[in-house]
Design a protein around this motif. Sequence first.
Motif, PDB file in Angstrom:
ATOM      1  N   LEU A   6      29.243  41.826  41.923  1.00  0.00           N
ATOM      2  CA  LEU A   6      29.464  42.872  40.941  1.00  0.00           C
ATOM      3  C   LEU A   6      29.122  44.214  41.594  1.00  0.00           C
ATOM      4  O   LEU A   6      28.014  44.395  42.103  1.00  0.00           O
ATOM      5  N   THR A   7      30.070  45.143  41.594  1.00  0.00           N
ATOM      6  CA  THR A   7      29.835  46.453  42.209  1.00  0.00           C
ATOM      7  C   THR A   7      29.139  47.420  41.259  1.00  0.00           C
ATOM      8  O   THR A   7      28.498  48.371  41.688  1.00  0.00           O
ATOM      9  N   ALA A   8      29.281  47.185  39.971  1.00  0.00           N
ATOM     10  CA  ALA A   8      28.651  48.014  38.939  1.00  0.00           C
ATOM     11  C   ALA A   8      28.660  47.223  37.640  1.00  0.00           C
ATOM     12  O   ALA A   8      29.506  46.351  37.440  1.00  0.00           O
ATOM     13  N   PRO A   9      27.720  47.490  36.728  1.00  0.00           N
ATOM     14  CA  PRO A   9      27.667  46.725  35.481  1.00  0.00           C
ATOM     15  C   PRO A   9      28.747  47.158  34.498  1.00  0.00           C
ATOM     16  O   PRO A   9      29.397  48.185  34.678  1.00  0.00           O
ATOM     17  N   GLY A  10      28.937  46.327  33.472  1.00  0.00           N
ATOM     18  CA  GLY A  10      29.776  46.737  32.364  1.00  0.00           C
ATOM     19  C   GLY A  10      31.084  46.021  32.198  1.00  0.00           C
ATOM     20  O   GLY A  10      31.679  46.063  31.123  1.00  0.00           O
ATOM     21  N   SER A  11      31.572  45.341  33.243  1.00  0.00           N
ATOM     22  CA  SER A  11      32.904  44.742  33.122  1.00  0.00           C
ATOM     23  C   SER A  11      33.111  43.645  34.158  1.00  0.00           C
ATOM     24  O   SER A  11      32.677  43.773  35.316  1.00  0.00           O
ATOM     25  N   ILE A  12      33.796  42.580  33.739  1.00  0.00           N
ATOM     26  CA  ILE A  12      34.210  41.536  34.670  1.00  0.00           C
ATOM     27  C   ILE A  12      35.160  42.113  35.715  1.00  0.00           C
ATOM     28  O   ILE A  12      35.225  41.637  36.854  1.00  0.00           O
ATOM     29  N   GLY A  13      35.850  43.185  35.356  1.00  0.00           N
ATOM     30  CA  GLY A  13      36.756  43.845  36.294  1.00  0.00           C
ATOM     31  C   GLY A  13      36.058  44.463  37.486  1.00  0.00           C
ATOM     32  O   GLY A  13      36.703  44.830  38.479  1.00  0.00           O
ATOM     33  N   ASN A  14      34.731  44.580  37.428  1.00  0.00           N
ATOM     34  CA  ASN A  14      33.960  45.134  38.538  1.00  0.00           C
ATOM     35  C   ASN A  14      33.537  44.074  39.550  1.00  0.00           C
ATOM     36  O   ASN A  14      32.775  44.365  40.471  1.00  0.00           O
ATOM     37  N   LEU A  15      34.023  42.853  39.366  1.00  0.00           N
ATOM     38  CA  LEU A  15      33.736  41.777  40.317  1.00  0.00           C
ATOM     39  C   LEU A  15      34.753  41.777  41.445  1.00  0.00           C
ATOM     40  O   LEU A  15      35.952  41.986  41.207  1.00  0.00           O
ATOM     41  N   GLN A  16      34.307  41.497  42.662  1.00  0.00           N
ATOM     42  CA  GLN A  16      35.239  41.366  43.778  1.00  0.00           C
ATOM     43  C   GLN A  16      34.701  40.395  44.804  1.00  0.00           C
ATOM     44  O   GLN A  16      33.489  40.200  44.925  1.00  0.00           O
ATOM     45  N   VAL A  17      35.599  39.759  45.536  1.00  0.00           N
ATOM     46  CA  VAL A  17      35.233  38.833  46.601  1.00  0.00           C
ATOM     47  C   VAL A  17      35.124  39.608  47.906  1.00  0.00           C
ATOM     48  O   VAL A  17      35.990  40.414  48.240  1.00  0.00           O
ATOM     49  N   GLY A  18      34.048  39.370  48.643  1.00  0.00           N
ATOM     50  CA  GLY A  18      33.868  40.053  49.915  1.00  0.00           C
ATOM     51  C   GLY A  18      32.775  39.388  50.727  1.00  0.00           C
ATOM     52  O   GLY A  18      32.351  38.261  50.437  1.00  0.00           O
ATOM     53  N   GLU A  19      32.308  40.087  51.765  1.00  0.00           N
ATOM     54  CA  GLU A  19      31.268  39.571  52.646  1.00  0.00           C
ATOM     55  C   GLU A  19      29.936  40.255  52.358  1.00  0.00           C
ATOM     56  O   GLU A  19      29.875  41.471  52.174  1.00  0.00           O
ATOM     57  N   LEU A  20      28.872  39.455  52.308  1.00  0.00           N
ATOM     58  CA  LEU A  20      27.511  39.952  52.148  1.00  0.00           C
ATOM     59  C   LEU A  20      26.613  39.285  53.193  1.00  0.00           C
ATOM     60  O   LEU A  20      26.934  38.198  53.688  1.00  0.00           O
ATOM     61  N   PRO A  21      25.477  39.882  53.524  1.00  0.00           N
ATOM     62  CA  PRO A  21      24.558  39.252  54.476  1.00  0.00           C
ATOM     63  C   PRO A  21      24.008  37.938  53.928  1.00  0.00           C
ATOM     64  O   PRO A  21      23.760  37.808  52.726  1.00  0.00           O
ATOM     65  N   VAL A  22      23.783  36.994  54.807  1.00  0.00           N
ATOM     66  CA  VAL A  22      23.164  35.731  54.407  1.00  0.00           C
ATOM     67  C   VAL A  22      21.686  35.992  54.125  1.00  0.00           C
ATOM     68  O   VAL A  22      20.983  36.553  54.973  1.00  0.00           O
ATOM     69  N   PRO A  23      21.173  35.616  52.951  1.00  0.00           N
ATOM     70  CA  PRO A  23      19.769  35.892  52.612  1.00  0.00           C
ATOM     71  C   PRO A  23      18.811  34.956  53.339  1.00  0.00           C
ATOM     72  O   PRO A  23      19.181  33.849  53.745  1.00  0.00           O
TER      73      PRO A  23
END
Length: 328
Positions: A6-23
Amino acid sequence: MRALYLTAPGSIGNLQVGELPVPEPGPGEVRIKVEAAGLNPVDVSFIQSPSGHPDWQWPHVPAQDSAGTVDAVGEGVEGFAVGDRVANHGAISAEGSLAEYRIATAETLAHIPDGVSALAAAALPCAGLTAYQAIVRRMHVQVGQTVLVTAAAGGVGGFAVQLARLAGARVIGTASSVNHEFVRSLGASDVISYRSENVSDRVLELTDGRGVDAVLDVVSSESATENLKLLVHTGSLAFASGRPDLETVPPFSTAPSIHELALGAAYDHGDSVARKYLASELEVLAGLVAEGKLNPMINRVATLEEAPEALAEVGARHVQGKIVIDLS
């Protein structure tokens, strides 16, 4: 790692698939290589909230329920090793399960028994634990009792129907007419169409005016208040979507017991003992699946790319059973 975030709160439309660091796991934590993630209405509620959760940082990976394999173990962890198959219900404030890897506290982990798939295990935590705490731990449903379960075709309701039936109770469920056959297949003896029938009148008709020994209400405060009136003397009501108005019941009359269900509060307001209950109860549920006594009710399996659409469907609260995301 691939993740849906989620890039910002408020909407399912703010979801996107991408790469993040492995925790990386810290003390008392493990890293799970996620194979499956279960979706729940509470996930959608926080995604669509104008501010999300106060502890979230951006980007944020949502969803609480996961199943997979232990990939790394932090300092001080006992009882789990790399390669163990596990499932867990995570705190809503933490980074979630819609990613290839996630961090979990070891005290909330449950071992997945042989014969239970990651998909089945991921369907259990939030909904299954809510139902288990209501039917088994809080209301102590017993043989010969009659139980009313609202929204009986959903995740919580569907698990509750099965658990109450396993306890030897008679189950009355509420559901839309298209879901009656499904709810009966889970163990309900009677199903009430909440849209076209008066639930209270129908329950009294089905019980010859007696009422019910226990109610699980996951609909609303108003629904819980109405169903409170259906309890027999010393009956129990558990609720997850709004407190009933106790003023509608005269003092020292039916003497009901009321149980508030709040899994997430085990993290925010509970201690280690409360959180360990989540793990032990999840292992019980997984064991019932392994024994063929509990149906994980997987309605659909979706990909990570399909997760936003699946979350929207879950948020509409008309899903029969569970939707699970396959990350394997």
